[in-house]
Design an enzyme around this catalytic site. Structure first.
Site, PDB file in Angstrom:
ATOM      1  CG  ASP A  34      -0.474   3.415   6.408  1.00 16.69           C
ATOM      2  OD1 ASP A  34      -0.860   4.606   6.985  1.00 16.69           O
ATOM      3  OD2 ASP A  34       0.371   2.867   7.011  1.00 16.69           O
ATOM      4  CG  ASP A  35       0.421   8.016   6.004  1.00 17.90           C
ATOM      5  OD1 ASP A  35      -0.562   7.577   7.116  1.00 17.90           O
ATOM      6  OD2 ASP A  35       1.229   8.099   6.181  1.00 17.90           O
ATOM      7  CB  CYS A  73      -0.863   5.514  12.325  1.00 25.46           C
ATOM      8  SG  CYS A  73      -1.009   3.669  11.855  1.00 25.46           S
ATOM      9  CG  ASP A 274      -4.189   5.726   8.414  1.00 21.35           C
ATOM     10  OD1 ASP A 274      -4.011   6.434   7.326  1.00 21.35           O
ATOM     11  OD2 ASP A 274      -3.124   5.281   8.814  1.00 21.35           O
ATOM     12  CG  ASN A 275      -3.226   9.414   8.856  1.00 24.01           C
ATOM     13  OD1 ASN A 275      -2.907   8.382   9.759  1.00 24.01           O
ATOM     14  ND2 ASN A 275      -2.404   9.648   7.938  1.00 24.01           N
TER      15      ASN A 275
END
Length: 503
Positions: A34-35, A73, A274-275
């Site tokens: 995540d991130d 997200c 995700d990003n």
């Protein structure tokens, strides 16, 4: 001599095969951080120690040019699970809450596609997409039936869920999707900016037995060139590294579980994020720090490229076709909003053998919302040298997501700007908030994307070629924003706003 029945020969062969360690069952493990960015030794950020990612990289092809389909997200996770960009699948922004962005009725996601073919599916950790029937897994331990911290940061609890999934479905081919919540910023401030204190062994924060936190001196961290090199940023990154150490321990836990259950040598492993990281110019942006992702592909059957670097360009929309090819399952034929759905992504399995001579030289990305009041639609094409960004709402200021505003790094930029002190950032807030409609950058020679070439005569041919290719992709993905901002959708075509003929 009596003849042995053929059925007994088959049974004997199967027993012998398993006794010799041979198993034809094929599985997939998809790991989404995540991130998460490039704060890892596998991408030469040697300060942040990630021994388990190194362990995975030794049995993987490491992609140098991996990109997210959208730097937010829920939209990103929807693209991973459907193979469709968010403007095509309907999850335009964050799922849940009063804003209720969700996939279009009829969208086919990975677990739904795999189910009729006897593939068992499980998701552990962050899900953040919906509705439930579109993204229904056989086994689910997510934020919808747990706390985020317990199902997506507590890797010991996650290990228990992995074992439970294997006990229930491990005898059949499976897809297991793991959504770590590290390195997302933390909404519970008592755990630190990156929840780096959660489970660290101190009495008030609890214990995660499978994690021994790593701590870093802010003076030692590597500050990416797109961030200001200040004490605030360095402290922020040091906390990010500690959170990264928990993610890395989680990677080790997963590899250990695959090995101990006998699945390591028949499971395709895909690792990405995700990003971009939750810092200015990255997450929710489609500049390079917001789009580019760590990306590993580990095929147990193609070992010749293990430990090597691939120069191929890949997108998170390529994950679904990769999984389908692995299981030899065709993409289903269906329509969305009257248009036949066709994948614009491609399988990444060829990269396990060699970098193809063609077909892996560009990617597309799109963005509409983060939360509903953070509307800033963008469409992007990135090839080997250039990046073209189309800011569809360029007349409005770029909106800031809450976690990108409420953090030490951005607040330091704000405070120094307000007091008219040097920010040590490579751009001003005005440049960050107000952008041209088109931005064209030579990313190879201008990695910080500061020199906009979109309207320079010498680059007119580059602009036109990329613009036309990007528009064709928008048509192929039934982009409802394809007429905007110059025109309006009119009778299934585009009409110019000054009453010129439809185009």
């Amino acid at each position: 001599m009596a003849q042995v029945p053929a059925s007994l020969w088959i049974i004997g062969a199967v027993i012998l095969a398993y006794a010799s360690g041979w198993n034809t069952q094929k599985n997939v493990l998809v790991i989404i951080g995540d991130d998460v960015g490039f704060e890892t030794s596998i991408y030469n950020y040697t300060v942040c120690k990630t021994p388990n990612l190194e362990r995975l990289a030794k049995r993987s092809v490491t992609l140098k040019h991996g990109y997210t389909s959208v730097s937010s997200c829920s939209p990103s996770r929807s693209a991973i699970m459907t193979g469709l960009p968010s403007h095509q699948n309907g999850i335009y922004g964050l799922y849940g809450g009063v804003h209720h962005f969700e996939a279009f009725s009829g969208v086919k996601s990975l677990p739904v596609i795999l189910k009729p073919h006897g593939i068992k599916t499980g998701i552990i950790g962050k899900k953040h997409v919906g509705p439930e029937d579109i993204f229904k897994f056989d086994y689910e331990q997510t934020e919808f039936n747990n706390s985020y911290h317990q199902c997506a940061r507590n890797i010991t609890r996650m290990k228990e869920y992995v074992r439970e999934f294997f006990a229930m479905y491990g005898s059949m081919p499976f897809l297991l999707y793991i959504g770590f919540n590290d390195c997302h910023r933390c909404t519970e401030s008592e755990y630190g900016d990156f929840c780096e204190k959660f489970g660290n062994g101190q009495p008030e924060y609890g214990v995660i037995p499978d994690w021994k936190p790593a701590y870093y001196d802010p003076k030692d961290v590597i500050v990416p060139p797109f961030l200001p090199d200040t004490p605030a940023t360095r402290g922020d990154i040091a906390n990010q590294y500690t959170s990264m150490s928990r993610l890395d321990a989680g990677i080790g836990m997963l590899l250990n579980e695959l090995k101990s259950h006998g699945y390591l040598d028949n499971t395709l492993i895909i690792y990405t994020s995700d990003n971009g990281i939750p810092f200015p110019n990255a997450k929710t942006n489609l500049y390079e720090p917001g789009m580019q992702e760590p990306f590993l592909i580990s095929s147990p059957y193609d070992t010749s490229r293990w430990g090597q670097i691939s120069e191929a360009f890949a997108s998170t929309t390529d994950i679904l076709p990769t999984v389908l090819e692995w299981f030899n399952i065709p993409f289903p034929s269906y329509k969305l909003n009257g248009a036949t759905v066709a994948l614009t992504g491609k399988s990444l399995l060829p990269l396990a053998k060699q970098d193809p001579s063609s077909g892996f030289d560009h990617v597309f990305s799109s963005h509409n919302f983060h939360e509903v009041y953070m509307y800033y639609p963008m469409r992007v094409m990135r090839n080997k040298q250039y990046c073209l960004i189309h800011n569809l709402s360029y007349m409005a200021p770029y909106p800031i997501a809450t976690d990108l505003y409420d953090n030490p790094t951005f607040k330091d930029i704000l405070n120094h700007t307000l007091s008219k002190q040097p920010t040590k950032w490579f751009k001003t807030l005005e440049q960050y908030y107000y952008r041209d409609e088109y931005e064209l950058y030579d990313v190879v020679n201008d990695p910080l994307e500061t020199n906009n070439l979109a309207h320079q005569e010498d680059y007119a041919y580059v602009f036109k070629e990329m613009h036309d290719t990007l528009y064709k992709w928008r048509l192929a993905t039934n982009d409802y924003w394809r007429c905007y901002p110059e025109g309006v959708r009119y009778k299934n075509t585009c009409a110019d706003l000054d009453n010129a003929p439809p185009y």
